[in-house]
Design an enzyme around this catalytic site. Structure first.
Site, PDB file in Angstrom:
ATOM      1  CE1 TYR A 225      -2.829  -2.833   0.605  1.00 23.49           C
ATOM      2  CE2 TYR A 225      -3.538  -2.492   2.331  1.00 23.49           C
ATOM      3  CZ  TYR A 225      -4.153  -3.052   1.132  1.00 23.49           C
ATOM      4  OH  TYR A 225      -5.302  -4.008   1.125  1.00 23.49           O
TER       5      TYR A 225
ATOM      6  CB  SER B 237     -13.974  -5.235  -2.026  1.00 23.88           C
ATOM      7  OG  SER B 237     -12.436  -3.869  -2.380  1.00 23.88           O
TER       8      SER B 237
ATOM      9  CG  LEU C 269     -19.270   0.612   1.367  1.00 24.07           C
ATOM     10  CD1 LEU C 269     -18.460   1.307   0.909  1.00 24.07           C
ATOM     11  CD2 LEU C 269     -20.618   0.042   1.021  1.00 24.07           C
TER      12      LEU C 269
ATOM     13  N   GLY D  87     -16.683   1.523  -3.859  1.00 26.07           N
ATOM     14  CA  GLY D  87     -17.700   2.981  -3.789  1.00 26.07           C
ATOM     15  C   GLY D  87     -19.050   2.476  -4.971  1.00 26.07           C
TER      16      GLY D  87
ATOM     17  CG  LEU E 171     -22.224  -2.326  -3.465  1.00 25.60           C
ATOM     18  CD1 LEU E 171     -21.857  -3.291  -2.669  1.00 25.60           C
ATOM     19  CD2 LEU E 171     -23.491  -2.438  -3.745  1.00 25.60           C
TER      20      LEU E 171
ATOM     21  N   GLY F 257     -23.897   4.106  -5.011  1.00 28.24           N
ATOM     22  CA  GLY F 257     -24.369   4.518  -6.037  1.00 28.24           C
ATOM     23  C   GLY F 257     -23.740   5.829  -6.914  1.00 28.24           C
ATOM     24  CE  LYS F 258     -17.977   6.895  -4.699  1.00 30.52           C
ATOM     25  NZ  LYS F 258     -17.248   7.374  -3.694  1.00 30.52           N
TER      26      LYS F 258
END
Length: 349
Positions: A53, A237, A239, A242, A244, A246-247
């Site tokens: 990372y 993960s 989401l 990201g 999920l 909806g963005k």
């Protein structure tokens, strides 16, 4: 906060775990420290990182995430307040993936494991890890979205027993308390457990794999190991980067968002995933929930999940993610979720 046992260890870890892979790329050192302070104030104790990372992985930033955690530990002296987990990179067998860590020859052997662990401990400014994980297998298999087993005979693969022998030495030396795997398969988990029992080697406490409304493949074979063998899931993960939330629906590209900044991440952005996401977002809003809370509560309530590893780039996102521990899913909502899953089964494996 809620807590669950990490495998068969004596450690209790927070149901929400703090993922860190944006620190050093999308987040500054000060922001990383701010997230740590806030997460701990909410009862989060599991902090997960990796030598690779931040993501996307690059030579000029590699190790920066661990370094930020290290400076926070040095500043606060709160090492005993967290369950600190890191991961060692496996070998790079795909030419599309970066090979800058130890020239890409990151086999899970004594030389590489020792070099990786010592470097991580130095960056983290600690003399031990609570959990040391193998970031991906030392063999070609179904990882990082590969849908089918590839039937590849690798030119060189370190046997699992050999890797475990090195990890056993780390445990004896006090550098590592417990071990885990990541991006593993049912066959791999079975092999790790077999060698632990037959050869009296360390037993894996956890498996860190993707799990979300868009990827429920963990349920097909690995969840049974969680049930009968106490190898809990550290879900990453949740989401779907990201999606999920909806963005990204209808082609939206929010400024500063991960999939806006880094177009290489396509695992969760195919048309099937967008169609499923739309249904989950509409379901959440019809039930008076934020799409984020629906997606995270789904993961939180699974019996095989030990910790849900969330990642945020600001405190507002972090607060919403942690607040998901107080969101419940009733029988009717579970039924509606499963109906969508039947229409759109695992669009992002």
């Amino acid at each position: 906060m809620k807590y669950r046992k990490l495998g068969r260890t004596d450690l209790e870890v927070s149901l929400i775990g703090l993922g860190t892979m944006t620190w050093g790329e999308q987040n500054t050192e000060a922001e990383a420290h701010e997230q740590l302070d806030y997460a701990l104030s909410r009862g989060v104790n599991l902090v997960d990182t990796a030598e690779m990372y931040p993501v996307p992985p690059k030579p000029e930033t590699q190790g920066r995430t661990e370094a930020y955690i290290g400076t926070w530990l040095a500043k606060t002296g709160r090492r005993k307040d967290i369950v600190l987990a890191s991961k060692v990179a496996g070998p790079v067998r795909d030419p599309k993936r970066p090979g800058h860590i130890r020239d890409g020859k990151t086999y899970l052997d004594r030389k590489n494991l020792t070099e990786a662990l010592d470097a991580s401990l130095k960056r983290l400014q600690t003399d031990y890890l609570d959990l040391y994980q193998l970031h991906w297998p030392d063999r070609t298999t179904t990882t990082f979205g590969r849908p089918y087993y590839p039937y590849v005979d690798d030119e060189h693969t370190v046997p699992i027993a050999e890797t475990l022998e090195v990890l056993q030495d780390f445990v004896r030396q006090g550098k590592v308390r417990h071990i885990g795997v990541s991006n593993e398969t049912p066959w791999g988990v079975a092999q790790f457990l077999k060698h632990a029992e037959v050869d009296k080697l360390p037993r894996i406490a956890s498996i860190q794999n993707p799990y979300s409304l868009l990827n429920r493949t963990y349920e097909l074979g690995l969840s049974e190991f969680s049930h009968h063998e106490d190898v809990g899931l550290l879900a990453y993960s949740p989401l779907a980067m990201g999606m999920l939330c909806g963005k990204y629906l209808d082609g939206a590209k929010p400024a500063g968002a991960r999939l806006t900044l880094f177009t290489r991440f396509t695992r969760y952005s195919n048309p099937e995933s967008e169609a499923a996401t739309r249904d989950y977002v509409e379901l959440a809003r019809a039930r008076g929930l934020s799409p984020t809370h629906l997606a995270l509560a789904f993961v939180n309530e699974r019996p095989f999940v030990t910790s849900n590893l969330i990642g945020a780039t600001n405190l507002e996102q972090l607060k919403e993610n942690i607040d998901s521990v107080d969101v419940g899913i009733d029988e009717d909502l579970w039924k509606a979720i499963d109906e969508i899953h039947t229409r759109h089964p695992n669009p992002a494996p």
